[in-house]
Design a protein around this motif. Structure first.
Motif, mmCIF file in Angstrom:
data_model
loop_
_atom_site.group_PDB
_atom_site.id
_atom_site.type_symbol
_atom_site.label_atom_id
_atom_site.label_comp_id
_atom_site.label_asym_id
_atom_site.label_seq_id
_atom_site.Cartn_x
_atom_site.Cartn_y
_atom_site.Cartn_z
ATOM 1 N N UNK A 97 0.837 -1.198 0.000
ATOM 2 C CA UNK A 97 0.000 0.000 0.000
ATOM 3 C C UNK A 97 0.873 1.250 0.000
ATOM 4 N N UNK A 98 0.304 2.325 -0.549
ATOM 5 C CA UNK A 98 0.919 3.654 -0.469
ATOM 6 C C UNK A 98 0.229 4.421 0.652
ATOM 7 N N UNK A 99 1.033 4.877 1.622
ATOM 8 C CA UNK A 99 0.516 5.484 2.841
ATOM 9 C C UNK A 99 1.063 6.899 3.001
ATOM 10 N N UNK A 100 0.206 7.818 3.418
ATOM 11 C CA UNK A 100 0.687 9.147 3.796
ATOM 12 C C UNK A 100 0.677 9.264 5.311
ATOM 13 N N UNK A 101 1.794 9.697 5.882
ATOM 14 C CA UNK A 101 1.892 9.977 7.315
ATOM 15 C C UNK A 101 2.138 11.466 7.485
ATOM 16 N N UNK A 102 1.160 12.151 8.086
ATOM 17 C CA UNK A 102 1.218 13.598 8.205
ATOM 18 C C UNK A 102 2.080 14.088 9.356
ATOM 19 N N UNK A 103 2.069 15.403 9.600
ATOM 20 C CA UNK A 103 2.871 15.984 10.673
ATOM 21 C C UNK A 103 2.429 15.503 12.060
#
Length: 264
Positions: A97-103
């Motif tokens: 999977x492609x995951x975004x982890x924010x601030x």
């Protein structure tokens, strides 16, 4: 120009500019883009910088203790509630999977929990996330460049829509500063507002990671109502009124490692 001198000049340029693109460096140093990319890869392994698509950003200054081998754990205040949320979140992420982890430090704990995983792709603008995963060979990390927000330890891309053009994500994880039945999800850092809403548009699923200290709290700016997202990760000891709200509105709220949504 010999490699040693070229590396020294790249470090000087990044210390002055904070970030730069590959083509500019190749022009300044009169070498090919491929040579610059190899140099940047070496400097990233050294811990001096973090690469992003087409360029690199200098890492935050490190103390002598940290440069001698102290981990990111010594730069982030330990929080058991956020650590538990990180473990739960990691179980929701599947291979490839492609995951975004924010601030934020909550997403840092998600990254920590992913260190033993493999075949996962991470997109982030969080230096803490990039730092904790930079030596994990089986996790791919892409870093969004931009102006550095020193207090929050993340970057603000000049044009986030352009950076994310034609990019699609499976899951995006964000934390917030307050969750209130009437005010919804709220933030103190207004710069994060645009990041959340823009990334949400490109994500199949957005997940809010909200530790128990954030409930019944209001921060400066509203991001959205509680039903903004369909999935929440939190701690078991949250007020019953929120548990009831999640159940009645069909929001999956995970509070345990076995991934069983909240029930009464």
């Amino acid at each position: 120009m010999f490699k040693i001198e070229r590396i020294r000049r790249i470090k000087e340029i990044l210390k002055d500019c904070g970030q730069i693109d590959v083509s500019s460096l190749s022009t300044l140093l009169n070498v090919s883009d491929a040579t610059i990319r190899n140099d940047l890869e070496e400097l990233e392994q050294e811990g001096f910088l973090t690469r992003f698509h087409g360029g690199a950003t200098i890492n935050p200054p490190e103390s002598k203790e940290h440069s001698a081998g102290t981990s990111w754990d010594n730069m982030v205040e330990y929080d058991k509630n956020k650590e538990d949320i990180g473990v739960i979140a990691s179980k929701l992420i599947r291979e490839r999977e492609w995951i975004f982890l924010g601030p934020g430090t909550t997403t840092y704990y998600i990254a920590k929990a992913l260190r033993e995983r493999s075949n996962i792709n991470i997109l982030t603008n969080n230096f803490g996330v990039a730092g904790v995963l930079r030596d994990v060979p089986n996790i791919k990390v892409l870093f969004l460049g931009g102006q550095m927000e020193h207090q929050g330890n993340y970057t603000i891309p000049d044009d986030l829509n352009k950076e994310l053009h034609n990019i699609y994500l499976d899951k995006a994880f964000f934390s917030i500063d307050g969750l209130d039945l009437h005010a919804g999800y709220t933030l103190s850092d207004t710069a994060v507002y645009d990041i959340i809403l823009t990334v949400m548009e490109r994500s199949r699923e957005t997940i809010m990671a909200v530790d128990c200290s954030k409930f019944d709290q209001r921060a400066f700016m509203k991001v959205g109502d509680i039903d903004l997202v369909n999935t929440v990760i939190t701690n078991v000891n949250i007020p019953d009124v929120y548990k009831r709200y999640f159940i009645e509105h069909g929001i999956r709220a995970y509070t345990s490692f076995d991934l069983k949504p909240i029930t009464f």
